[in-house]
Design an enzyme around this catalytic site. Sequence first.
Site, PDB file in Angstrom:
ATOM      1  N   HIS A 267       4.479 -14.475 -18.890  1.00 14.21           N
ATOM      2  CA  HIS A 267       5.676 -13.668 -19.143  1.00 14.21           C
ATOM      3  C   HIS A 267       5.938 -12.718 -17.956  1.00 14.21           C
ATOM      4  CE1 HIS A 267       8.422 -11.328 -21.887  1.00 14.21           C
ATOM      5  NE2 HIS A 267       8.090 -10.348 -21.055  1.00 14.21           N
ATOM      6  N   GLU A 268       4.916 -11.989 -17.572  1.00 15.02           N
ATOM      7  CA  GLU A 268       5.094 -11.025 -16.481  1.00 15.02           C
ATOM      8  C   GLU A 268       5.340 -11.740 -15.145  1.00 15.02           C
ATOM      9  OE1 GLU A 268       5.793  -8.138 -17.332  1.00 15.02           O
ATOM     10  OE2 GLU A 268       4.975  -8.169 -19.372  1.00 15.02           O
ATOM     11  N   HIS A 271       9.029 -12.215 -14.906  1.00 19.33           N
ATOM     12  CA  HIS A 271       9.693 -10.986 -14.447  1.00 19.33           C
ATOM     13  C   HIS A 271       9.522 -10.818 -12.933  1.00 19.33           C
ATOM     14  CE1 HIS A 271      11.017  -9.129 -18.162  1.00 19.33           C
ATOM     15  NE2 HIS A 271       9.823  -9.126 -18.714  1.00 19.33           N
ATOM     16  N   GLU A 297      14.637 -10.234 -18.972  1.00 17.10           N
ATOM     17  CA  GLU A 297      13.837 -10.818 -20.055  1.00 17.10           C
ATOM     18  C   GLU A 297      14.086 -12.326 -20.174  1.00 17.10           C
ATOM     19  OE1 GLU A 297      11.507  -9.030 -21.322  1.00 17.10           O
ATOM     20  OE2 GLU A 297      10.898 -10.044 -23.167  1.00 17.10           O
TER      21      GLU A 297
HETATM   22 CO    CO Z   1       9.401  -8.660 -20.760  1.00 20.18          CO
END
Ligand code: CO
Length: 502
Positions: A267-268, A271, A297
């Site tokens: 997830h990171e 980003h 996101e």
């Molecule tokens: Co996030």
Amino acid sequence: MAQSSTEAASAYEQLLTKYKRIANVENAGGILSWDQQVMMPDEGTPARSQQMSALSALGHELLTDDEFGELLEAAEADDPTDEQADVLRELRRDYERAVRVPNDLVEKISAASSEAIPAWKQAKAEDDFEEFAPHLEKHVELKRKYAEHIDPDRDPYEVLFEEYEPCLPLEQAEEILAEVREVLVSMIEDIRESDTELAVDAFEGEFAADEQEALARDALSTLGYPWDRGRLDTAPHPFSSGTQFDARVTTRYDESDPLGSLFSTIHEFGHALYTLGLPDEHYATPLGEDRDLSVHESQSRLWENHVGRSRAFWKHFLPTFTEHFSAVDASVEEAYEAANQVYEDNLIRVEADELTYHLHIVIRFELERALVSGDLAVEDVPEAWNDKYEEYLGIRPETDAEGCLQDIHWAYGNFGYFPTYSLGSIMAAQLFDAAAADIDGLDEKLSDGEFGELRTWLRENVHQHGRRYETNDLVKRATGDDFAADAFLDYVESKYGELYDL
Ligand code: CO
């Protein structure tokens, strides 16, 4: 005296120079914040708080300076090119918001947060909502005033939402979330009634943190994280931050939940990859900055859910996983099922699965709208919260610690932030569909560990534009359609329909 060999800088150039100082001050604050969450010794807080508030005040002063306003006006009147007009639109929006709110109100909100955060922590630990209630009341009152300064004629929640989603109409967001709610509530009911048992125990046991870290590094390298522009560290609440030259990832390790940490790392990574894809040459200007929270996101969720939780990814990555943890004896299918199980009775947002997650968000969204509009009194929040959990998720929290006190956001007075989490996931599905239509055999490429074309597609269609296009425009250019819930709903219906035989 010799004449200056260069022409005087235009208003636009002078304005951009001023903006760069603001952006650099903010980016320096970002590094201090990263350090505070990752490296700083415990006793460093008093000095760090002062350093960070000094930088934040400096940034605000530079932006609200009369000269900034004058240069902005002059540049707007100076027949800007298309690109300049896009930049000016962004600077005008930042400037207007900043000058309309009086400094003493900003300080009051910041002081209210400083008091609310420890009160929230204590209230959560003691399961005592009354301890937190006056602080929440204060934030609601201050944030209503804040919105009124920016625009007294509009729904205050709409104005607050724009803090995070400056160019996505609230009405559109509301429609998308309502559509998603309707489908998910009945799907989750069907899943609860389904007899299908997924292979949920594929990753049970003890997973040493240092080996999980080695696995996380392998995952980042596999996906194409450029280590010369990033780092991986641990933080209690994982996040990513930085610039296109240095975008760092953090994660955390739970020895009983290796997938939790792996997906948080992926997830990171999403980003960070967005940040790294912003154009170098536009660093510290709006064209080199991220669009907004939902777009950010969308990038993290795309990698986490559409890549990390896919069969294709596990075909490629399971052997790497078992290299680190040889005790795991799961097939690709079992790994896929374990990664996509739906937790029917989970009350906690941050522990939710891909599906129930959005109802956690919708509940907060509906409650904070009602709070800000005055339709819901602070003292009635716990009851309203529990009722909604019962209505949408079929479960009722027994304590407020597991209910309305679980998240920190309201202790900061952040109203309008939560919906961006879901909007990002919904956007991720639409972007991934478009990428899959453009890239030949994407699924096969992902199972072969070839992630480069997907990275390039995202860079070309999303990352490299910075704040040049407004959200809907960006999505439409990338996918051919307006931002809507359709792709997400198709995705969850087909994926979970198959998993749970619905
Ligand atoms: Co996030």
